[in-house]
Design a protein around this motif. Structure first.
Motif, PDB file in Angstrom:
ATOM      1  N   ARG A 170      -0.021   7.814   4.558  1.00 18.89           N
ATOM      2  CA  ARG A 170      -0.725   8.647   3.575  1.00 18.89           C
ATOM      3  C   ARG A 170      -0.725  10.115   3.974  1.00 18.89           C
ATOM      4  O   ARG A 170      -0.433  10.995   3.145  1.00 18.89           O
ATOM      5  N   SER A 171      -1.051  10.408   5.221  1.00 22.20           N
ATOM      6  CA  SER A 171      -1.166  11.808   5.654  1.00 22.20           C
ATOM      7  C   SER A 171       0.181  12.531   5.590  1.00 22.20           C
ATOM      8  O   SER A 171       0.244  13.705   5.206  1.00 22.20           O
ATOM      9  N   ALA A 222       1.773   0.324  -2.145  1.00 18.92           N
ATOM     10  CA  ALA A 222       1.258   1.690  -2.155  1.00 18.92           C
ATOM     11  C   ALA A 222       1.642   2.355  -3.464  1.00 18.92           C
ATOM     12  O   ALA A 222       2.754   2.166  -3.975  1.00 18.92           O
ATOM     13  N   VAL A 229      -2.328   9.187  -2.680  1.00 19.76           N
ATOM     14  CA  VAL A 229      -1.696   7.959  -2.182  1.00 19.76           C
ATOM     15  C   VAL A 229      -2.771   6.880  -2.100  1.00 19.76           C
ATOM     16  O   VAL A 229      -3.834   7.101  -1.511  1.00 19.76           O
ATOM     17  N   VAL A 262       1.917   6.161  -5.222  1.00 13.36           N
ATOM     18  CA  VAL A 262       2.012   7.587  -4.884  1.00 13.36           C
ATOM     19  C   VAL A 262       2.071   8.374  -6.179  1.00 13.36           C
ATOM     20  O   VAL A 262       2.999   8.218  -6.974  1.00 13.36           O
ATOM     21  N   CYS A 319      -8.546   5.571  -4.053  1.00 23.12           N
ATOM     22  CA  CYS A 319      -7.395   6.379  -4.486  1.00 23.12           C
ATOM     23  C   CYS A 319      -6.496   5.584  -5.428  1.00 23.12           C
ATOM     24  O   CYS A 319      -5.942   6.144  -6.388  1.00 23.12           O
ATOM     25  N   ARG A 336      -1.050   2.805   7.733  1.00 18.47           N
ATOM     26  CA  ARG A 336      -1.364   3.253   6.365  1.00 18.47           C
ATOM     27  C   ARG A 336      -1.856   4.698   6.382  1.00 18.47           C
ATOM     28  O   ARG A 336      -1.491   5.508   5.523  1.00 18.47           O
ATOM     29  N   GLN A 337      -2.683   5.027   7.363  1.00 19.97           N
ATOM     30  CA  GLN A 337      -3.198   6.395   7.447  1.00 19.97           C
ATOM     31  C   GLN A 337      -2.068   7.387   7.733  1.00 19.97           C
ATOM     32  O   GLN A 337      -2.029   8.482   7.153  1.00 19.97           O
ATOM     33  N   GLU A 375     -11.938   2.330   1.265  1.00 14.49           N
ATOM     34  CA  GLU A 375     -10.707   2.331   2.045  1.00 14.49           C
ATOM     35  C   GLU A 375     -10.610   0.996   2.781  1.00 14.49           C
ATOM     36  O   GLU A 375     -11.624   0.442   3.216  1.00 14.49           O
TER      37      GLU A 375
END
Length: 784
Positions: free
Chosen positions: A459-460, A601, A471, A603, A505, A455-456, A582
């Protein structure tokens, strides 16, 4: 004619859905006061307890991805009882009806699916693999992440069925343990996971046992034990297409229709046919003067009156046949568009059998005869000597033509008014505030099962793009559906709570923020949940007498629309909101503990103050980036990525489709009115050509002659308006009932429809009148 053919095929298909089921009259769909869905285990229990139940079967639908010889195959699967092909009469092309679903790993595929993946060989015995070693498929699969199915039969594609298009595979209900355990569990946690059918034994009356069934259900089925459901309904399978209420296979509703809409289709089809016939009669009669010499010549050459009559009738039938053939070809061309608008499969070629051809021929002869009778009678009745001497002056009284013109104009005004009202209502509903943002937000379910590091990384990578703003991860959105919990308040009210869970987020993207905050962590609620528990807005804790609900309130959020505005108006939704900073794999949060890893997710991309084309291009760029990242992480092709704005529009697609159908009806009504007016004016002007010519000779202005000819049209239009205004007010509630929308009669749509129809009528009549007024007078008085 093309319109009538498409409408006729639509009516035929809607009225013959599932009519090939031989036991439909003693098969019932189980439901309650809220929906027509249940759990398949209810069927098992009822059959064991009640001898009136001969058998049961269930249906549930899922979208799945299989691997076939290394090829990815996405399709919809019908999960049903092993007796599916003996309970129902769906056509099985290959295989034994009693055995094709006897084992959990057997699968039956449709003819089109088999042709797509095994075009040159038989699929029987071939393997289809569901999932992979990374996929979580429950605790009943020996630790494997995939299931291998063997094709045991081939069925015909579902047609004229309540089962929607796209369901190409069928397998045993025992497979629910692998991917929908709440539906499979003995506790029947998912109380409405399928459509359940009961077959009544011949000579029994199953409906008379509903009271006993309810008492029995209270002994084991939790929704009856806590009185979330209090009634049991048994709807005949033979009428389910029209009587379905909240009846879904899971991913989508069963095919269903509206009796009122079907009646509307029939009425419109008959009106179009009648108006077309009368317009043909009007136009043919208007040409009697032009053809009078031709008919007189035929009579002088020895033809009898009966022979002339027969010739004219033959012409009418021939013209009708030509119009039918051309209309049929046009209907085939427009068939796909008609299917999209009506949301109903159409297949003119497939539905044109021997019986249909006989009906078409009989219809052409009948319509042609009706249309040609009056003109043939008038023309065959002329006396040849009067025409030869130039003394023929015959006026046919056509008061009925004026009446018909008024009726057609009323029809056009009413249809246009209803269309404008419906369009206004749909726009108003779609523009109502939802309580959260939907613009410039993309969503994907393909991140389900992602680890924290995945997931990280996802997102990044996306945040590195200049187009991406944020995100977030969560478990469901108010538009797409969420987990729910059903409990009882102290006053006995059943409270079905939706759980909105996501990270910070996620909530920032949706622009959902609390009105009041009492604690940093914990469960938030919306105002509707407090109301349903009988609590004040400043309540800090919710505890029920039975102790099943007991939690501190961390925050109070504003109310939000769940799925669509109409549903929310009828059943306001109580929300529990769980917000995490998170999601961590190592934490023991409520969401992670009960529901596993985040499933979706969101976006958010930059789109404000952008041109339409630039915004669309930006969205496509972000969507492609999302799919690339999913493929890079999973090693598989990404699935669906869609916008929340599109999901919002999808909730109203049935209403917009209904509006499209009405728009077609309105266009046809206006066209009929114009053609009728042209036919009537042609006759009216043909009878007054000499009068117009004499007025021109004596110095009359073209404008004054045109206005004189328009007077009749103005009077007819005004009379039609007087009739149409109260009729529109009377019909508005009926259209509201058919469409499911609240339609309030407004002055502006009515005024606009009056102006449009009057303008069309006057323009049509003015063009014909001006042409007649500007014609050379000598052409019409040279024989005087």
């Amino acid at each position: 004619m093309a319109f009538l053919l498409l409408l006729g095929d639509l009516i035929y298909r809607q009225t013959t859905v599932e009519n090939y089921q031989t036991r439909a009259d003693r098969t019932f769909v189980v439901g309650n006061e809220m929906c027509m869905m249940s759990n398949f285990r209810v069927g098992e229990r009822l059959k064991e307890r009640f001898p009136e139940v001969e058998d049961w079967c269930s249906m549930a639908g899922y979208g799945m991805t299989f691997s076939i010889n290394g090829q990815k195959a996405e399709t919809k699967v019908l999960v049903t009882g092993k007796n599916f092909f003996t309970f129902f009469d769906y056509r099985l092309l290959t295989g034994d009806r009693r055995k094709v679903l006897s084992a959990p790993n057997q699968i039956v595929v449709s003819k089109s699916f088999a042709q797509r993946y095994w075009p040159d060989e038989s699929p029987i015995g071939k393997e289809m693999v569901l999932g992979d070693d990374e996929m979580e498929l429950g605790d009943a699969n020996d630790g494997k992440g995939h299931i291998t199915y063997t094709v045991s039969g081939i069925m015909d594609d579902f047609d004229r069925s309540i089962i929607p298009d796209g369901y190409e595979c069928v397998f045993n209900v025992e497979n629910l343990r692998h991917f929908h355990y709440s539906a499979w569990s003995e506790q029947m946690n998912n109380a409405s996971c399928c459509v359940l059918f009961l077959m009544q034994r011949e000579g029994c009356d199953l409906r008379s046992k509903t009271g006993d069934m309810i008492n029995y259900l209270k002994s084991f089925f939790w929704i009856y034990q806590m009185e979330a459901a209090k009634e049991l309904t048994l709807t005949p399978f033979s009428t389910i297409y029209y009587d379905a209420m909240e009846c879904s296979l899971g991913q989508e509703d069963i095919n269903h229709g509206s009796r009122e809409m079907a009646h509307l289709y029939v009425v419109v089809a008959l009106l179009v046919l009648v108006f077309a016939i009368f317009n043909y009669v009007n136009l043919s009669v208007s040409l009697t003067t032009e053809r009078s010499k031709e008919m007189a010549t035929r009579r002088l050459l020895g033809l009898s009156r009966l022979q002339v009559f027969g010739k004219l009738m033959g012409e009418s039938i021939l013209f009708t046949a030509i119009a039918f053939v051309v209309g049929y070809v046009i209907a085939l061309v427009l068939q796909d568009k008609a299917m999209e608008m009506a949301n109903c499969p159409l297949d003119l070629l497939k539905d044109t059998g021997f019986g249909t051809i006989v009906a078409f021929v009989a219809g052409v002869i009948l319509v042609g005869s009706l249309a040609g009778f009056v003109p043939a009678t008038i023309l065959s009745g002329y006396q040849p000597i009067d025409i030869v001497r130039g003394t023929f002056r015959r006026r046919v009284r056509q008061r009925w033509s004026h009446v018909l013109m008024v009726i057609q104009t009323v029809f056009a005004i009413v249809m246009l008014t209803v269309t404008l009202l419906l369009g206004s209502s749909i726009r108003e509903l779609m523009n109502r505030p939802l309580g959260y943002d939907i613009e410039n937000i993309l969503m994907t379910w393909d991140v389900a099962g992602f680890s924290e590091s995945q997931r990280q990384a996802f997102r990044s990578k996306l945040l590195a793009l200049p187009e991406v703003e944020a995100v977030g991860f969560g478990y469901g959105t108010p538009l797409e559906g969420m987990e729910n919990q059903t409990v009882s308040a102290d006053d006995g009210t059943v409270v079905s709570m939706r759980l909105l869970m996501g990270d910070s987020c996620f909530f920032n993207i949706l622009n959902i923020h609390p009105d009041r905050i009492y604690a940093d962590n914990g469960m938030g609620v919306n105002h509707q949940l407090l109301r349903q528990f009988g609590k004040k807005d400043d309540e800090r804790k919710i505890v029920t007498a039975d102790g099943k609900v007991n939690f501190e309130i961390a925050a109070v959020y504003p109310d939000m629309v769940y799925q669509n505005v109409m549903r929310e108006e009828e059943h306001p939704t109580p929300f529990i909101i769980i917000r995490e900073n998170e999601f961590r794999d190592s934490t023991d949060s409520y969401a992670s503990k009960r529901y596993g890893k985040p499933r979706l997710a969101l976006v958010k991309y930059h789109g404000e103050r952008q041109r339409v084309g630039a915004s669309a291009g930006m969205r496509q760029k972000v969507e492609d980036a999302i799919k690339r990242q999913i493929s890079a992480i999973t090693g598989q092709e990404a699935g669906d990525v869609h916008s929340l704005a599109q999901s919002h529009e999808d909730w109203y697609k049935d209403y917009k489709r209904f509006l499209s159908v009405l728009m077609v009806f309105t266009a046809v009504a206006l066209l009929i009115a114009v053609l009728g007016l042209m036919a009537m004016n042609s006759y009216f002007i043909s009878q007054r050509r000499r009068e117009i010519a004499i007025r021109r000779v004596f110095g009359a202005e073209i404008s004054s002659i045109t206005l004189r000819l328009l007077l009749t049209v103005v009077v007819q239009s005004l009379l039609a308006m007087v009739i149409a205004i109260p009729l529109s007010y009377w019909l508005a509630p009926m259209v509201s009932s058919i469409s499911g929308l609240t339609i309030r009669m407004g002055f502006l749509p009515l005024l606009l429809s009056l102006v449009i129809v009057l303008a069309v009528n006057l323009l049509t009549a003015a063009l014909q009148s001006w042409r007649a007024a500007t014609e050379n007078p000598i052409n019409n008085i040279k024989t005087e």
